[in-house]
Design a protein around this motif. Structure first.
Motif, PDB file in Angstrom:
ATOM      1  N   CYS A  91     -18.106  -9.021 -85.090  1.00 53.70           N
ATOM      2  CA  CYS A  91     -18.375  -9.926 -84.459  1.00 53.70           C
ATOM      3  C   CYS A  91     -18.340  -8.255 -82.897  1.00 53.70           C
ATOM      4  CB  CYS A  91     -17.823 -10.960 -83.874  1.00 53.70           C
ATOM      5  SG  CYS A  91     -18.805 -12.186 -83.214  1.00 53.70           S
ATOM      6  N   ARG A  92     -17.012  -8.035 -82.787  1.00 53.99           N
ATOM      7  CA  ARG A  92     -17.218  -7.319 -81.396  1.00 53.99           C
ATOM      8  C   ARG A  92     -17.522  -6.157 -81.253  1.00 53.99           C
ATOM      9  NH1 ARG A  92     -11.726  -9.055 -82.198  1.00 53.99           N
ATOM     10  NH2 ARG A  92     -11.168  -7.030 -83.268  1.00 53.99           N
ATOM     11  N   VAL A  93     -17.870  -5.353 -83.677  1.00 51.19           N
ATOM     12  CA  VAL A  93     -18.882  -4.145 -83.806  1.00 51.19           C
ATOM     13  C   VAL A  93     -20.057  -4.680 -83.273  1.00 51.19           C
ATOM     14  CG1 VAL A  93     -19.755  -3.204 -85.411  1.00 51.19           C
ATOM     15  CG2 VAL A  93     -17.278  -3.310 -85.049  1.00 51.19           C
ATOM     16  N   ALA A  94     -21.145  -5.425 -84.011  1.00 56.05           N
ATOM     17  CA  ALA A  94     -22.491  -5.537 -83.389  1.00 56.05           C
ATOM     18  C   ALA A  94     -22.287  -6.214 -81.585  1.00 56.05           C
ATOM     19  CB  ALA A  94     -22.760  -7.298 -84.024  1.00 56.05           C
ATOM     20  N   GLU A  95     -21.907  -6.634 -81.391  1.00 57.58           N
ATOM     21  CA  GLU A  95     -21.960  -6.644 -80.046  1.00 57.58           C
ATOM     22  C   GLU A  95     -21.796  -5.920 -79.066  1.00 57.58           C
ATOM     23  OE1 GLU A  95     -18.875  -9.977 -78.543  1.00 57.58           O
ATOM     24  OE2 GLU A  95     -20.544 -11.350 -78.822  1.00 57.58           O
ATOM     25  N   ARG A  96     -21.001  -4.485 -79.551  1.00 55.15           N
ATOM     26  CA  ARG A  96     -20.515  -3.285 -79.016  1.00 55.15           C
ATOM     27  C   ARG A  96     -22.025  -2.801 -79.531  1.00 55.15           C
ATOM     28  NH1 ARG A  96     -14.698  -2.685 -80.760  1.00 55.15           N
ATOM     29  NH2 ARG A  96     -13.622  -4.220 -79.547  1.00 55.15           N
ATOM     30  N   ALA A  97     -22.802  -2.293 -79.804  1.00 57.13           N
ATOM     31  CA  ALA A  97     -23.597  -1.489 -80.797  1.00 57.13           C
ATOM     32  C   ALA A  97     -24.930  -2.952 -80.024  1.00 57.13           C
ATOM     33  CB  ALA A  97     -23.991  -1.868 -81.969  1.00 57.13           C
ATOM     34  N   GLY A  98     -25.077  -3.578 -79.461  1.00 54.63           N
ATOM     35  CA  GLY A  98     -25.968  -3.829 -78.929  1.00 54.63           C
ATOM     36  C   GLY A  98     -26.785  -5.528 -79.580  1.00 54.63           C
ATOM     37  N   PHE A  99     -25.979  -5.987 -80.718  1.00 49.49           N
ATOM     38  CA  PHE A  99     -27.094  -6.684 -81.706  1.00 49.49           C
ATOM     39  C   PHE A  99     -26.685  -8.487 -80.614  1.00 49.49           C
ATOM     40  CE2 PHE A  99     -27.708  -3.901 -84.192  1.00 49.49           C
ATOM     41  CZ  PHE A  99     -28.403  -3.827 -85.480  1.00 49.49           C
ATOM     42  N   ALA A 100     -27.286  -8.601 -80.260  1.00 47.54           N
ATOM     43  CA  ALA A 100     -27.394 -10.462 -79.760  1.00 47.54           C
ATOM     44  C   ALA A 100     -26.648 -10.720 -80.742  1.00 47.54           C
ATOM     45  CB  ALA A 100     -28.374 -10.630 -79.219  1.00 47.54           C
ATOM     46  N   LEU A 101     -26.447 -12.122 -80.342  1.00 47.83           N
ATOM     47  CA  LEU A 101     -25.853 -13.106 -81.079  1.00 47.83           C
ATOM     48  C   LEU A 101     -27.359 -14.160 -81.553  1.00 47.83           C
ATOM     49  CD1 LEU A 101     -24.499 -14.524 -82.852  1.00 47.83           C
ATOM     50  CD2 LEU A 101     -23.083 -15.729 -80.771  1.00 47.83           C
ATOM     51  N   GLU A 102     -27.764 -14.618 -82.336  1.00 49.87           N
ATOM     52  CA  GLU A 102     -28.708 -15.509 -82.486  1.00 49.87           C
ATOM     53  C   GLU A 102     -28.987 -16.989 -82.308  1.00 49.87           C
ATOM     54  OE1 GLU A 102     -31.857 -13.677 -84.852  1.00 49.87           O
ATOM     55  OE2 GLU A 102     -32.706 -12.733 -82.483  1.00 49.87           O
ATOM     56  N   GLY A 103     -27.519 -16.628 -83.164  1.00 48.30           N
ATOM     57  CA  GLY A 103     -26.511 -18.319 -83.556  1.00 48.30           C
ATOM     58  C   GLY A 103     -25.599 -18.361 -84.567  1.00 48.30           C
ATOM     59  N   THR A 104     -25.885 -18.786 -84.857  1.00 44.95           N
ATOM     60  CA  THR A 104     -24.921 -19.840 -86.303  1.00 44.95           C
ATOM     61  C   THR A 104     -24.995 -20.630 -87.003  1.00 44.95           C
ATOM     62  OG1 THR A 104     -22.223 -20.210 -85.019  1.00 44.95           O
ATOM     63  CG2 THR A 104     -22.170 -21.119 -87.003  1.00 44.95           C
ATOM     64  N   MET A 105     -25.107 -19.938 -88.630  1.00 41.96           N
ATOM     65  CA  MET A 105     -25.865 -20.091 -90.063  1.00 41.96           C
ATOM     66  C   MET A 105     -24.611 -20.885 -90.955  1.00 41.96           C
ATOM     67  SD  MET A 105     -28.406 -17.824 -91.264  1.00 41.96           S
ATOM     68  CE  MET A 105     -26.773 -15.871 -91.307  1.00 41.96           C
ATOM     69  N   ARG A 106     -24.636 -22.179 -90.565  1.00 44.35           N
ATOM     70  CA  ARG A 106     -23.887 -23.323 -91.300  1.00 44.35           C
ATOM     71  C   ARG A 106     -23.572 -22.994 -92.512  1.00 44.35           C
ATOM     72  NH1 ARG A 106     -24.746 -28.661 -90.587  1.00 44.35           N
ATOM     73  NH2 ARG A 106     -26.969 -27.996 -90.463  1.00 44.35           N
ATOM     74  N   SER A 107     -21.968 -22.749 -93.055  1.00 51.73           N
ATOM     75  CA  SER A 107     -22.218 -22.757 -93.984  1.00 51.73           C
ATOM     76  C   SER A 107     -22.950 -21.763 -95.410  1.00 51.73           C
ATOM     77  CB  SER A 107     -21.956 -24.621 -95.521  1.00 51.73           C
ATOM     78  OG  SER A 107     -21.275 -24.648 -96.638  1.00 51.73           O
ATOM     79  N   ALA A 108     -22.935 -20.892 -94.419  1.00 44.04           N
ATOM     80  CA  ALA A 108     -24.319 -19.854 -95.642  1.00 44.04           C
ATOM     81  C   ALA A 108     -23.776 -18.752 -96.409  1.00 44.04           C
ATOM     82  CB  ALA A 108     -24.211 -19.040 -94.269  1.00 44.04           C
ATOM     83  N   LEU A 109     -22.489 -18.372 -96.310  1.00 47.67           N
ATOM     84  CA  LEU A 109     -21.829 -17.549 -97.369  1.00 47.67           C
ATOM     85  C   LEU A 109     -20.557 -18.001 -98.167  1.00 47.67           C
ATOM     86  CD1 LEU A 109     -23.197 -14.844 -98.713  1.00 47.67           C
ATOM     87  CD2 LEU A 109     -21.163 -13.511 -97.379  1.00 47.67           C
ATOM     88  N   LEU A 110     -19.852 -17.705 -99.519  1.00 48.32           N
ATOM     89  CA  LEU A 110     -19.525 -18.480-100.205  1.00 48.32           C
ATOM     90  C   LEU A 110     -18.442 -17.104-100.369  1.00 48.32           C
ATOM     91  CD1 LEU A 110     -17.278 -20.069-102.218  1.00 48.32           C
ATOM     92  CD2 LEU A 110     -18.846 -19.844-104.191  1.00 48.32           C
ATOM     93  N   HIS A 111     -17.180 -17.616-100.012  1.00 49.39           N
ATOM     94  CA  HIS A 111     -16.209 -16.089 -99.877  1.00 49.39           C
ATOM     95  C   HIS A 111     -14.744 -16.824-101.315  1.00 49.39           C
ATOM     96  CE1 HIS A 111     -17.370 -13.253 -96.680  1.00 49.39           C
ATOM     97  NE2 HIS A 111     -17.814 -14.379 -96.158  1.00 49.39           N
ATOM     98  N   ALA A 112     -14.640 -15.758-101.094  1.00 50.69           N
ATOM     99  CA  ALA A 112     -13.248 -16.440-102.879  1.00 50.69           C
ATOM    100  C   ALA A 112     -12.661 -17.320-101.637  1.00 50.69           C
ATOM    101  CB  ALA A 112     -12.212 -15.032-102.362  1.00 50.69           C
ATOM    102  N   ASP A 113     -12.556 -17.950-100.400  1.00 48.61           N
ATOM    103  CA  ASP A 113     -11.661 -18.990 -99.761  1.00 48.61           C
ATOM    104  C   ASP A 113     -12.506 -20.326 -99.835  1.00 48.61           C
ATOM    105  OD1 ASP A 113     -12.628 -17.331 -98.021  1.00 48.61           O
ATOM    106  OD2 ASP A 113     -11.061 -17.195 -96.150  1.00 48.61           O
ATOM    107  N   GLY A 114     -13.582 -19.768 -99.876  1.00 43.42           N
ATOM    108  CA  GLY A 114     -14.487 -21.189 -99.612  1.00 43.42           C
ATOM    109  C   GLY A 114     -15.921 -20.763 -99.024  1.00 43.42           C
TER     110      GLY A 114
END
Length: 196
Positions: free
Chosen positions: A159-182
């Motif tokens: 998130c810090r990398v995105a912000e430093r590079a000028g990428f605006a946060l547009e929102g949160t996608m709920r339950s969007a990607l499955l990782h090893a921990d859920g």
């Protein structure tokens, strides 16, 4: 029967594949260059790093699998579906990370970022600098219209990398990607050409 009027592609076909993938230089002298067979060790090391494995869902790779993957990245450039660079310090030119655009659609003018750094390259601002430089190239020289970047909401570093590079946060996608921990919620960041 056509239901949608054809729209002129945002970027003409061939703009990537008919040219060599460029080498890009960062302010600190680091370079972004195409991956090569001699980078197999760096890719294998990335596949063994716990953070890279978790956040990028990269499986463990044998040297043969890493070599094949690097070969596919060259093919992706030529068929204009992705642009993947090695992040390499100027003094050694050894791959220490990856920055790239996946899911490239020249017709729609869009792509999605992916990136990671090996531990020795972290916490120096290198990821944000590489992200900013590829953004400059993609929106400027290549002519894309919109670049997106997604990451787990639990991955504060991305998130810090995105912000430093000028990428605006547009929102949160709920339950969007499955990782090893859920399932993870993901932040969606973006930049558009008018912001370049």
């Amino acid at each position: 029967m056509t239901y949608i009027d054809p729209i002129t592609p945002v970027v003409p076909e061939g703009r990537m594949g008919q040219r060599e993938q460029p080498r890009l230089r960062l302010a600190d002298g680091s370079v972004l260059r195409p991956w090569r067979v001699s980078d197999v060790g760096a890719l294998v090391a990335a596949s063994e790093d716990a953070d890279i494995r978790h956040w990028n869902r990269l499986g463990r790779l044998s040297p043969e699998e890493a070599r094949a993957r690097i070969g596919r990245w060259g093919t992706y450039w030529r068929d204009e579906s992705a642009a993947i660079w090695a992040v390499a310090p100027a003094d050694t030119d050894e791959a220490q990370g990856l920055i790239g655009l996946g899911d490239v659609s020249l017709a729609d003018g869009t792509a999605e970022f992916l990136y990671w750094l090996l531990p020795a390259a972290r916490r120096r601002g290198l990821a944000a600098a590489a992200l900013a430089e590829v953004t400059r190239w993609a929106l400027g020289e290549l002519g894309l219209h919109r670049l997106r970047l997604t990451h787990s909401t639990a991955n504060a570093a991305s998130c810090r990398v995105a912000e430093r590079a000028g990428f605006a946060l547009e929102g949160t996608m709920r339950s969007a990607l499955l990782h090893a921990d859920g399932w993870h919620d993901e932040h969606l960041h973006a930049r558009v050409r008018s912001e370049a």
